[in-house]
Design a protein around this motif. Sequence first.
Motif, PDB file in Angstrom:
ATOM      1  N   PRO A  84       0.834  -1.211   0.000  1.00  0.00           N
ATOM      2  CA  PRO A  84       0.000   0.000   0.000  1.00  0.00           C
ATOM      3  C   PRO A  84       0.862   1.251   0.000  1.00  0.00           C
ATOM      4  O   PRO A  84       1.930   1.278   0.611  1.00  0.00           O
ATOM      5  CB  PRO A  84      -0.798  -0.133   1.307  1.00  0.00           C
ATOM      6  CG  PRO A  84       0.056  -0.983   2.187  1.00  0.00           C
ATOM      7  CD  PRO A  84       0.746  -1.958   1.260  1.00  0.00           C
ATOM      8  N   LEU A  85       0.405   2.268  -0.712  1.00  0.00           N
ATOM      9  CA  LEU A  85       1.116   3.534  -0.731  1.00  0.00           C
ATOM     10  C   LEU A  85       0.785   4.276   0.550  1.00  0.00           C
ATOM     11  O   LEU A  85      -0.380   4.456   0.895  1.00  0.00           O
ATOM     12  CB  LEU A  85       0.665   4.351  -1.940  1.00  0.00           C
ATOM     13  CG  LEU A  85       1.330   5.714  -2.162  1.00  0.00           C
ATOM     14  CD1 LEU A  85       2.829   5.541  -2.383  1.00  0.00           C
ATOM     15  CD2 LEU A  85       0.686   6.408  -3.355  1.00  0.00           C
ATOM     16  N   SER A  86       1.809   4.688   1.252  1.00  0.00           N
ATOM     17  CA  SER A  86       1.581   5.405   2.505  1.00  0.00           C
ATOM     18  C   SER A  86       2.684   6.422   2.720  1.00  0.00           C
ATOM     19  O   SER A  86       3.789   6.286   2.214  1.00  0.00           O
ATOM     20  CB  SER A  86       1.532   4.429   3.690  1.00  0.00           C
ATOM     21  OG  SER A  86       2.768   3.755   3.810  1.00  0.00           O
ATOM     22  N   PHE A  87       2.344   7.452   3.474  1.00  0.00           N
ATOM     23  CA  PHE A  87       3.290   8.509   3.772  1.00  0.00           C
ATOM     24  C   PHE A  87       3.301   8.745   5.267  1.00  0.00           C
ATOM     25  O   PHE A  87       2.292   8.593   5.931  1.00  0.00           O
ATOM     26  CB  PHE A  87       2.901   9.816   3.060  1.00  0.00           C
ATOM     27  CG  PHE A  87       3.061   9.744   1.572  1.00  0.00           C
ATOM     28  CD1 PHE A  87       4.239  10.112   0.978  1.00  0.00           C
ATOM     29  CD2 PHE A  87       2.020   9.275   0.785  1.00  0.00           C
ATOM     30  CE1 PHE A  87       4.396  10.031  -0.387  1.00  0.00           C
ATOM     31  CE2 PHE A  87       2.161   9.191  -0.583  1.00  0.00           C
ATOM     32  CZ  PHE A  87       3.356   9.575  -1.173  1.00  0.00           C
ATOM     33  N   ASP A  88       4.446   9.122   5.767  1.00  0.00           N
ATOM     34  CA  ASP A  88       4.562   9.407   7.189  1.00  0.00           C
ATOM     35  C   ASP A  88       5.351  10.701   7.338  1.00  0.00           C
ATOM     36  O   ASP A  88       6.569  10.708   7.199  1.00  0.00           O
ATOM     37  CB  ASP A  88       5.263   8.258   7.909  1.00  0.00           C
ATOM     38  CG  ASP A  88       5.169   8.377   9.414  1.00  0.00           C
ATOM     39  OD1 ASP A  88       4.793   9.462   9.882  1.00  0.00           O
ATOM     40  OD2 ASP A  88       5.471   7.395  10.108  1.00  0.00           O
ATOM     41  N   ALA A  89       4.639  11.786   7.564  1.00  0.00           N
ATOM     42  CA  ALA A  89       5.289  13.093   7.702  1.00  0.00           C
ATOM     43  C   ALA A  89       5.450  13.481   9.165  1.00  0.00           C
ATOM     44  O   ALA A  89       5.703  14.628   9.484  1.00  0.00           O
ATOM     45  CB  ALA A  89       4.473  14.159   6.974  1.00  0.00           C
ATOM     46  N   ARG A  90       5.320  12.514  10.074  1.00  0.00           N
ATOM     47  CA  ARG A  90       5.355  12.829  11.503  1.00  0.00           C
ATOM     48  C   ARG A  90       6.652  13.477  11.931  1.00  0.00           C
ATOM     49  O   ARG A  90       6.699  14.222  12.892  1.00  0.00           O
ATOM     50  CB  ARG A  90       5.139  11.563  12.321  1.00  0.00           C
ATOM     51  CG  ARG A  90       3.703  11.200  12.520  1.00  0.00           C
ATOM     52  CD  ARG A  90       3.612   9.934  13.330  1.00  0.00           C
ATOM     53  NE  ARG A  90       4.040   8.812  12.547  1.00  0.00           N
ATOM     54  CZ  ARG A  90       3.233   7.832  12.139  1.00  0.00           C
ATOM     55  NH1 ARG A  90       1.965   7.875  12.448  1.00  0.00           N
ATOM     56  NH2 ARG A  90       3.679   6.842  11.424  1.00  0.00           N
ATOM     57  N   TYR A  91       7.744  13.123  11.250  1.00  0.00           N
ATOM     58  CA  TYR A  91       9.045  13.527  11.756  1.00  0.00           C
ATOM     59  C   TYR A  91       9.569  14.805  11.116  1.00  0.00           C
ATOM     60  O   TYR A  91      10.707  15.174  11.300  1.00  0.00           O
ATOM     61  CB  TYR A  91      10.029  12.369  11.557  1.00  0.00           C
ATOM     62  CG  TYR A  91       9.496  11.092  12.149  1.00  0.00           C
ATOM     63  CD1 TYR A  91       9.280  10.987  13.523  1.00  0.00           C
ATOM     64  CD2 TYR A  91       9.156  10.017  11.340  1.00  0.00           C
ATOM     65  CE1 TYR A  91       8.754   9.832  14.077  1.00  0.00           C
ATOM     66  CE2 TYR A  91       8.631   8.853  11.897  1.00  0.00           C
ATOM     67  CZ  TYR A  91       8.437   8.768  13.258  1.00  0.00           C
ATOM     68  OH  TYR A  91       7.912   7.632  13.798  1.00  0.00           O
ATOM     69  N   ALA A  92       8.724  15.466  10.328  1.00  0.00           N
ATOM     70  CA  ALA A  92       9.124  16.730   9.712  1.00  0.00           C
ATOM     71  C   ALA A  92       8.509  17.891  10.484  1.00  0.00           C
ATOM     72  O   ALA A  92       7.414  17.785  11.003  1.00  0.00           O
ATOM     73  CB  ALA A  92       8.665  16.779   8.256  1.00  0.00           C
ATOM     74  N   GLY A  93       9.258  19.009  10.542  1.00  0.00           N
ATOM     75  CA  GLY A  93       8.684  20.209  11.129  1.00  0.00           C
ATOM     76  C   GLY A  93       7.575  20.715  10.226  1.00  0.00           C
ATOM     77  O   GLY A  93       7.530  20.395   9.043  1.00  0.00           O
ATOM     78  N   SER A  94       6.677  21.519  10.745  1.00  0.00           N
ATOM     79  CA  SER A  94       5.505  21.916   9.978  1.00  0.00           C
ATOM     80  C   SER A  94       5.877  22.629   8.677  1.00  0.00           C
ATOM     81  O   SER A  94       5.342  22.314   7.619  1.00  0.00           O
ATOM     82  CB  SER A  94       4.606  22.811  10.835  1.00  0.00           C
ATOM     83  OG  SER A  94       5.314  23.956  11.279  1.00  0.00           O
ATOM     84  N   LYS A  95       6.799  23.560   8.721  1.00  0.00           N
ATOM     85  CA  LYS A  95       7.198  24.279   7.516  1.00  0.00           C
ATOM     86  C   LYS A  95       7.872  23.320   6.537  1.00  0.00           C
ATOM     87  O   LYS A  95       7.598  23.349   5.324  1.00  0.00           O
ATOM     88  CB  LYS A  95       8.138  25.424   7.893  1.00  0.00           C
ATOM     89  CG  LYS A  95       8.527  26.325   6.735  1.00  0.00           C
ATOM     90  CD  LYS A  95       9.348  27.490   7.271  1.00  0.00           C
ATOM     91  CE  LYS A  95       9.755  28.445   6.158  1.00  0.00           C
ATOM     92  NZ  LYS A  95      10.520  29.596   6.696  1.00  0.00           N
ATOM     93  N   THR A  96       8.735  22.472   7.036  1.00  0.00           N
ATOM     94  CA  THR A  96       9.423  21.499   6.190  1.00  0.00           C
ATOM     95  C   THR A  96       8.430  20.544   5.549  1.00  0.00           C
ATOM     96  O   THR A  96       8.549  20.220   4.355  1.00  0.00           O
ATOM     97  CB  THR A  96      10.443  20.699   7.022  1.00  0.00           C
ATOM     98  OG1 THR A  96      11.408  21.604   7.562  1.00  0.00           O
ATOM     99  CG2 THR A  96      11.145  19.660   6.163  1.00  0.00           C
ATOM    100  N   ALA A  97       7.449  20.088   6.319  1.00  0.00           N
ATOM    101  CA  ALA A  97       6.457  19.150   5.787  1.00  0.00           C
ATOM    102  C   ALA A  97       5.670  19.763   4.649  1.00  0.00           C
ATOM    103  O   ALA A  97       5.417  19.115   3.631  1.00  0.00           O
ATOM    104  CB  ALA A  97       5.508  18.697   6.905  1.00  0.00           C
ATOM    105  N   VAL A  98       5.284  21.027   4.796  1.00  0.00           N
ATOM    106  CA  VAL A  98       4.519  21.700   3.740  1.00  0.00           C
ATOM    107  C   VAL A  98       5.361  21.815   2.471  1.00  0.00           C
ATOM    108  O   VAL A  98       4.896  21.519   1.361  1.00  0.00           O
ATOM    109  CB  VAL A  98       4.059  23.096   4.203  1.00  0.00           C
ATOM    110  CG1 VAL A  98       3.460  23.875   3.034  1.00  0.00           C
ATOM    111  CG2 VAL A  98       3.027  22.965   5.312  1.00  0.00           C
ATOM    112  N   ILE A  99       6.611  22.226   2.611  1.00  0.00           N
ATOM    113  CA  ILE A  99       7.484  22.353   1.443  1.00  0.00           C
ATOM    114  C   ILE A  99       7.687  21.010   0.760  1.00  0.00           C
ATOM    115  O   ILE A  99       7.663  20.903  -0.474  1.00  0.00           O
ATOM    116  CB  ILE A  99       8.835  22.977   1.851  1.00  0.00           C
ATOM    117  CG1 ILE A  99       8.629  24.449   2.222  1.00  0.00           C
ATOM    118  CG2 ILE A  99       9.861  22.839   0.728  1.00  0.00           C
ATOM    119  CD1 ILE A  99       9.868  25.129   2.769  1.00  0.00           C
TER     120      ILE A  99
END
Length: 258
Positions: A84-99
Amino acid sequence: MTARFQSITPGARLSDRVADALAAEIKAGRLVAGEKLPTEAALVEQFAVSRTVLREAISRLKSLGLVDSRQGSGMYVCETGFAPLSFDARYAGSKTAVIQMVEVRRALEAEVAALAAQRRTPADVRRIRSAVAALAKAVQAGGDGAEQDVAFHRAIADAARNPFLLDTLQYLGQFLYGATRVTRANEARRADFAQQVADEHRAIVEAIDAGDAAKARLAAAGHMDGAIRRIEQADPAFWQQEGEALARPLTGGLPVTS
């Protein structure tokens, strides 16, 4: 499975670390398809975590399609198939995650725009232009236009006539909408940002209408580059106020859509 797993060292997001340990066993073939997982009590003891932590870990494995429950019987390893395609952005800072999410959009939107330029019909162009007009109207009414921005890019994707790209964008939408809300909220704070976005949208539309795939690709990629640049130039106060709150679903690894 006595003493198969090592205890988890206390730290942030224990449930993720438990889930990762169990997922590693499944992916390595040490837990095979159809095999029943140990009981909740056994896993709690083995990992030295609470029942709440374990249940969160199992819930994550279920969302990844690695395990499933059988009523009254317990949890079982699922049959293998396409991962399954999945993403985990938990470990990025909010600004970094958006970029990072905008970078994903850049890779997809550029090709979508190029295909739309090659395949658009007059009706497609009318829908795209109508979406741009609706976006402008929403902004003039004082809104950030996030919903209308999503509709604009969806109209372009429809014109590309590639169901695989469309399905990919629809899946990513749960994450990308959160990033779009952040970029639109930031752009709504400054008239120069809003004008840049309008100009970038106009360049994309004109290239698609003209049937110029190369120019549409460059315009769409440039639009995403502009979004990244505007996020990097955002007033620090924006992140201390609404930006961080809007990005929180991304940094929490939760589904949020464009």
